[in-house]
Scaffold this motif. Structure first.
Motif, PDB file in Angstrom:
ATOM      1  N   ARG A   1       0.814  -1.207   0.000  1.00  0.00           N
ATOM      2  CA  ARG A   1       0.000   0.000   0.000  1.00  0.00           C
ATOM      3  C   ARG A   1       0.853   1.264   0.000  1.00  0.00           C
ATOM      4  NH1 ARG A   1      -5.108  -2.122  -1.068  1.00  0.00           N
ATOM      5  NH2 ARG A   1      -5.319  -4.047   0.125  1.00  0.00           N
ATOM      6  N   ASP A   2       0.402   2.248  -0.785  1.00  0.00           N
ATOM      7  CA  ASP A   2       1.029   3.569  -0.756  1.00  0.00           C
ATOM      8  C   ASP A   2       0.718   4.243   0.583  1.00  0.00           C
ATOM      9  OD1 ASP A   2       1.541   2.922  -3.376  1.00  0.00           O
ATOM     10  OD2 ASP A   2       0.110   4.356  -4.223  1.00  0.00           O
ATOM     11  N   HIS A   3       1.658   5.046   1.063  1.00  0.00           N
ATOM     12  CA  HIS A   3       1.459   5.769   2.321  1.00  0.00           C
ATOM     13  C   HIS A   3       2.010   7.183   2.237  1.00  0.00           C
ATOM     14  CE1 HIS A   3       0.599   1.807   3.973  1.00  0.00           C
ATOM     15  NE2 HIS A   3       0.262   2.365   5.123  1.00  0.00           N
ATOM     16  N   GLU A   4       1.347   8.095   2.916  1.00  0.00           N
ATOM     17  CA  GLU A   4       1.907   9.409   3.175  1.00  0.00           C
ATOM     18  C   GLU A   4       2.741   9.323   4.445  1.00  0.00           C
ATOM     19  OE1 GLU A   4      -1.056  12.444   3.370  1.00  0.00           O
ATOM     20  OE2 GLU A   4      -1.925  11.935   1.419  1.00  0.00           O
ATOM     21  N   ARG A   5       3.824  10.082   4.488  1.00  0.00           N
ATOM     22  CA  ARG A   5       4.694  10.108   5.662  1.00  0.00           C
ATOM     23  C   ARG A   5       4.519  11.440   6.394  1.00  0.00           C
ATOM     24  NH1 ARG A   5       8.228   9.280   1.739  1.00  0.00           N
ATOM     25  NH2 ARG A   5       9.477  11.055   2.456  1.00  0.00           N
ATOM     26  N   TRP A   6       4.176  11.353   7.659  1.00  0.00           N
ATOM     27  CA  TRP A   6       3.972  12.531   8.496  1.00  0.00           C
ATOM     28  C   TRP A   6       4.912  12.450   9.695  1.00  0.00           C
ATOM     29  CZ3 TRP A   6      -0.123  16.271   7.860  1.00  0.00           C
ATOM     30  CH2 TRP A   6      -0.890  16.067   6.711  1.00  0.00           C
ATOM     31  N   ALA A   7       5.276  13.593  10.258  1.00  0.00           N
ATOM     32  CA  ALA A   7       6.197  13.595  11.393  1.00  0.00           C
ATOM     33  C   ALA A   7       5.955  14.809  12.277  1.00  0.00           C
ATOM     34  CB  ALA A   7       7.646  13.574  10.911  1.00  0.00           C
ATOM     35  N   ILE A   8       6.426  14.680  13.515  1.00  0.00           N
ATOM     36  CA  ILE A   8       6.359  15.782  14.479  1.00  0.00           C
ATOM     37  C   ILE A   8       7.605  15.712  15.351  1.00  0.00           C
ATOM     38  CG2 ILE A   8       5.082  14.438  16.207  1.00  0.00           C
ATOM     39  CD1 ILE A   8       3.518  17.020  16.864  1.00  0.00           C
ATOM     40  N   THR A   9       8.111  16.859  15.764  1.00  0.00           N
ATOM     41  CA  THR A   9       9.246  16.918  16.674  1.00  0.00           C
ATOM     42  C   THR A   9       8.779  17.443  18.029  1.00  0.00           C
ATOM     43  OG1 THR A   9       9.853  19.163  16.033  1.00  0.00           O
ATOM     44  CG2 THR A   9      10.850  17.350  14.776  1.00  0.00           C
ATOM     45  N   ALA A  10       9.620  17.276  19.027  1.00  0.00           N
ATOM     46  CA  ALA A  10       9.263  17.731  20.366  1.00  0.00           C
ATOM     47  C   ALA A  10       8.956  19.226  20.402  1.00  0.00           C
ATOM     48  CB  ALA A  10      10.375  17.373  21.354  1.00  0.00           C
ATOM     49  N   PRO A  11       9.764  20.088  19.761  1.00  0.00           N
ATOM     50  CA  PRO A  11       9.414  21.516  19.769  1.00  0.00           C
ATOM     51  C   PRO A  11       8.082  21.797  19.074  1.00  0.00           C
ATOM     52  CG  PRO A  11      11.719  21.227  19.209  1.00  0.00           C
ATOM     53  CD  PRO A  11      11.105  19.864  19.184  1.00  0.00           C
ATOM     54  N   MET A  12       7.792  21.081  17.999  1.00  0.00           N
ATOM     55  CA  MET A  12       6.514  21.276  17.305  1.00  0.00           C
ATOM     56  C   MET A  12       5.344  20.907  18.197  1.00  0.00           C
ATOM     57  SD  MET A  12       7.558  19.637  13.624  1.00  0.00           S
ATOM     58  CE  MET A  12       5.838  19.439  13.107  1.00  0.00           C
ATOM     59  N   ALA A  13       5.526  19.880  19.038  1.00  0.00           N
ATOM     60  CA  ALA A  13       4.447  19.414  19.901  1.00  0.00           C
ATOM     61  C   ALA A  13       4.237  20.313  21.112  1.00  0.00           C
ATOM     62  CB  ALA A  13       4.725  17.989  20.357  1.00  0.00           C
ATOM     63  N   GLY A  14       5.191  21.194  21.388  1.00  0.00           N
ATOM     64  CA  GLY A  14       5.056  22.085  22.530  1.00  0.00           C
ATOM     65  C   GLY A  14       5.157  21.384  23.870  1.00  0.00           C
ATOM     66  N   THR A  15       5.849  20.244  23.914  1.00  0.00           N
ATOM     67  CA  THR A  15       5.991  19.522  25.165  1.00  0.00           C
ATOM     68  C   THR A  15       7.027  20.189  26.067  1.00  0.00           C
ATOM     69  OG1 THR A  15       7.537  18.037  24.041  1.00  0.00           O
ATOM     70  CG2 THR A  15       5.262  17.294  24.254  1.00  0.00           C
ATOM     71  N   ARG A  16       7.007  19.816  27.319  1.00  0.00           N
ATOM     72  CA  ARG A  16       7.929  20.393  28.295  1.00  0.00           C
ATOM     73  C   ARG A  16       9.362  20.056  27.922  1.00  0.00           C
ATOM     74  NH1 ARG A  16       7.311  18.141  34.247  1.00  0.00           N
ATOM     75  NH2 ARG A  16       7.951  16.280  33.095  1.00  0.00           N
ATOM     76  N   PRO A  17      10.267  21.040  27.870  1.00  0.00           N
ATOM     77  CA  PRO A  17      11.668  20.740  27.549  1.00  0.00           C
ATOM     78  C   PRO A  17      12.274  19.775  28.557  1.00  0.00           C
ATOM     79  CG  PRO A  17      11.238  23.098  27.413  1.00  0.00           C
ATOM     80  CD  PRO A  17      10.027  22.470  28.065  1.00  0.00           C
ATOM     81  N   THR A  18      13.042  18.814  28.052  1.00  0.00           N
ATOM     82  CA  THR A  18      13.726  17.851  28.910  1.00  0.00           C
ATOM     83  C   THR A  18      15.186  17.766  28.481  1.00  0.00           C
ATOM     84  OG1 THR A  18      13.145  16.033  27.420  1.00  0.00           O
ATOM     85  CG2 THR A  18      11.650  16.478  29.254  1.00  0.00           C
ATOM     86  N   PRO A  19      16.081  17.331  29.377  1.00  0.00           N
ATOM     87  CA  PRO A  19      17.476  17.140  28.972  1.00  0.00           C
ATOM     88  C   PRO A  19      17.569  16.105  27.866  1.00  0.00           C
ATOM     89  CG  PRO A  19      17.235  17.065  31.364  1.00  0.00           C
ATOM     90  CD  PRO A  19      15.855  17.011  30.797  1.00  0.00           C
ATOM     91  N   PRO A  20      18.552  16.218  26.961  1.00  0.00           N
ATOM     92  CA  PRO A  20      18.714  15.228  25.909  1.00  0.00           C
ATOM     93  C   PRO A  20      18.931  13.829  26.476  1.00  0.00           C
ATOM     94  CG  PRO A  20      20.071  17.153  25.496  1.00  0.00           C
ATOM     95  CD  PRO A  20      19.548  17.302  26.895  1.00  0.00           C
ATOM     96  N   HIS A  21      18.517  12.833  25.735  1.00  0.00           N
ATOM     97  CA  HIS A  21      18.773  11.456  26.132  1.00  0.00           C
ATOM     98  C   HIS A  21      20.272  11.207  26.168  1.00  0.00           C
ATOM     99  CE1 HIS A  21      18.717   7.007  25.855  1.00  0.00           C
ATOM    100  NE2 HIS A  21      17.561   7.137  26.481  1.00  0.00           N
ATOM    101  N   HIS A  22      20.710  10.339  27.084  1.00  0.00           N
ATOM    102  CA  HIS A  22      22.166  10.173  27.280  1.00  0.00           C
ATOM    103  C   HIS A  22      22.869   9.592  26.062  1.00  0.00           C
ATOM    104  CE1 HIS A  22      22.228   5.738  27.779  1.00  0.00           C
ATOM    105  NE2 HIS A  22      21.036   5.904  28.325  1.00  0.00           N
ATOM    106  N   THR A  23      22.117   9.020  25.101  1.00  0.00           N
ATOM    107  CA  THR A  23      22.761   8.500  23.896  1.00  0.00           C
ATOM    108  C   THR A  23      22.944   9.571  22.823  1.00  0.00           C
ATOM    109  OG1 THR A  23      20.628   7.848  22.953  1.00  0.00           O
ATOM    110  CG2 THR A  23      21.798   6.201  24.285  1.00  0.00           C
ATOM    111  N   GLN A  24      22.387  10.756  23.033  1.00  0.00           N
ATOM    112  CA  GLN A  24      22.525  11.822  22.038  1.00  0.00           C
ATOM    113  C   GLN A  24      23.915  12.458  22.165  1.00  0.00           C
ATOM    114  OE1 GLN A  24      19.295  14.665  21.688  1.00  0.00           O
ATOM    115  NE2 GLN A  24      20.743  16.329  21.345  1.00  0.00           N
ATOM    116  N   PRO A  25      24.674  12.514  21.056  1.00  0.00           N
ATOM    117  CA  PRO A  25      26.019  13.099  21.132  1.00  0.00           C
ATOM    118  C   PRO A  25      25.984  14.558  21.581  1.00  0.00           C
ATOM    119  CG  PRO A  25      25.704  11.906  19.079  1.00  0.00           C
ATOM    120  CD  PRO A  25      24.353  12.012  19.716  1.00  0.00           C
ATOM    121  N   ALA A  26      27.044  14.999  22.220  1.00  0.00           N
ATOM    122  CA  ALA A  26      27.122  16.381  22.685  1.00  0.00           C
ATOM    123  C   ALA A  26      27.329  17.351  21.532  1.00  0.00           C
ATOM    124  CB  ALA A  26      28.259  16.513  23.693  1.00  0.00           C
ATOM    125  N   HIS A  27      27.893  16.854  20.415  1.00  0.00           N
ATOM    126  CA  HIS A  27      28.174  17.743  19.273  1.00  0.00           C
ATOM    127  C   HIS A  27      27.718  17.082  17.977  1.00  0.00           C
ATOM    128  CE1 HIS A  27      30.543  20.250  21.950  1.00  0.00           C
ATOM    129  NE2 HIS A  27      31.187  19.168  22.331  1.00  0.00           N
TER     130      HIS A  27
END
Length: 208
Positions: A182-208
Motif C-alpha cells: 500500500r502507498d502511504h503518506e509520511r507525516w512527522a512531528i518533533t518535540a518543539p513542534m508538539a510544545g511539550t515540556r523541555p527535557t534534557p537530551p537522552h544520554h545517547t545523544q552526542p554532545a556535538h
C-alpha cells in the motif's frame, strides 16, 4: 524495535510509567497503560467489532495466537504497545504504539494507533495520542516521531493534523497490508513542534 545506528549507539526504549502523570492539561477522560496477556478477550472482542472501521487501513491480531505474539513482541523495553482506557470504566477505547526507536543522532521512533468501534468518534483517540506524544517526548526523550498513513484514511490524517504533524512525503508500496503493498503518506512531528515540556537530551545523544 531499536535499530543499530552504527557508531551513534542504540538504547532500549524506556518502559512506560504510570499514565497519566496528572498534570494540568492531562485528559480527564482517558489514560494509557501497557498491554498485558490479561487483555486478550477484551482486545480480540474489540478487534472483531471494529473490522469495518479498520479495513483496509490496518490489520490487528484476530486470534489468540496472534494476540500472544503481539504481547510477546512488546514485552520488552524496545517498543511499546499502550492501551487507551477510559478513566471512569477502565474500558479499552484504542491502542497506540511506539515502534522502531533509533537513538544516537536520530532520537526518533514510529507511531501507530487504532480506535475501536464501540467508542470511536468521541475524541478518545485524540486525547490518547496527546498523552502518547507527551510520553515519547518528555519521558522517552525522543526528538521526532513518524507516522505512515494511507492517503484514503481521512480520519487518521485528520488526527495527525490536529496534533501538529506535518506531511513530509509520499511512499509508493511502503507497507504490506490486507494482501497488497500500500502507498502511504509520511507525516512527522518533533518535540518543539508538539510544545511539550523541555527535557534534557537522552544520554545517547552526542554532545556535538
Amino acid at each position: 524495535m531499536i535499530q543499530n545506528n552504527g557508531a551513534e549507539g542504540t538504547e532500549q526504549a524506556a518502559t512506560a510509567g504510570p499514565f497519566p502523570a496528572d498534570r494540568p492539561g492531562d485528559s480527564a477522560r482517558v489514560t494509557l497503560r501497557p498491554i498485558t496477556a490479561h487483555d486478550r478477550d477484551e482486545f480480540l472482542g474489540l478487534v472483531r467489532a471494529s473490522t469495518g472501521l479498520h479495513h483496509p487501513w490496518m490489520s490487528l491480531p484476530g486470534t489468540a495466537e496472534e494476540f500472544q505474539a503481539l504481547v510477546t513482541r512488546y514485552d520488552q523495553p524496545t517498543e511499546e504497545c499502550l492501551l487507551v482506557c477510559l478513566r471512569d470504566t477502565a474500558a479499552v477505547a484504542g491502542v497506540v504504539y511506539i515502534n522502531s526507536v533509533i537513538r544516537g543522532r536520530f532520537q526518533s521512533g514510529s507511531v501507530a494507533y487504532a480506535a475501536f468501534a464501540p467508542t470511536a468518534g468521541r475524541g478518545y483517540m485524540s486525547e490518547g495520542l496527546g498523552l502518547l506524544l507527551r510520553h515519547a517526548f518528555e519521558e522517552l526523550r525522543l526528538h521526532r516521531l513518524e507516522a505512515q498513513v494511507q492517503p484514503g484514511n481521512t480520519a487518521s490524517l485528520k488526527l495527525l493534523r490536529r496534533h501538529g504533524f506535518r506531511k513530509e512525503g509520499y511512499s509508493p508500496d511502503l507497507l504490506f497490508i490486507d494482501g497488497a503493498w500500500r502507498d502511504h503518506e509520511r507525516w512527522a512531528i518533533t518535540a518543539p513542534m508538539a510544545g511539550t515540556r523541555p527535557t534534557p537530551p537522552h544520554h545517547t545523544q552526542p554532545a556535538h
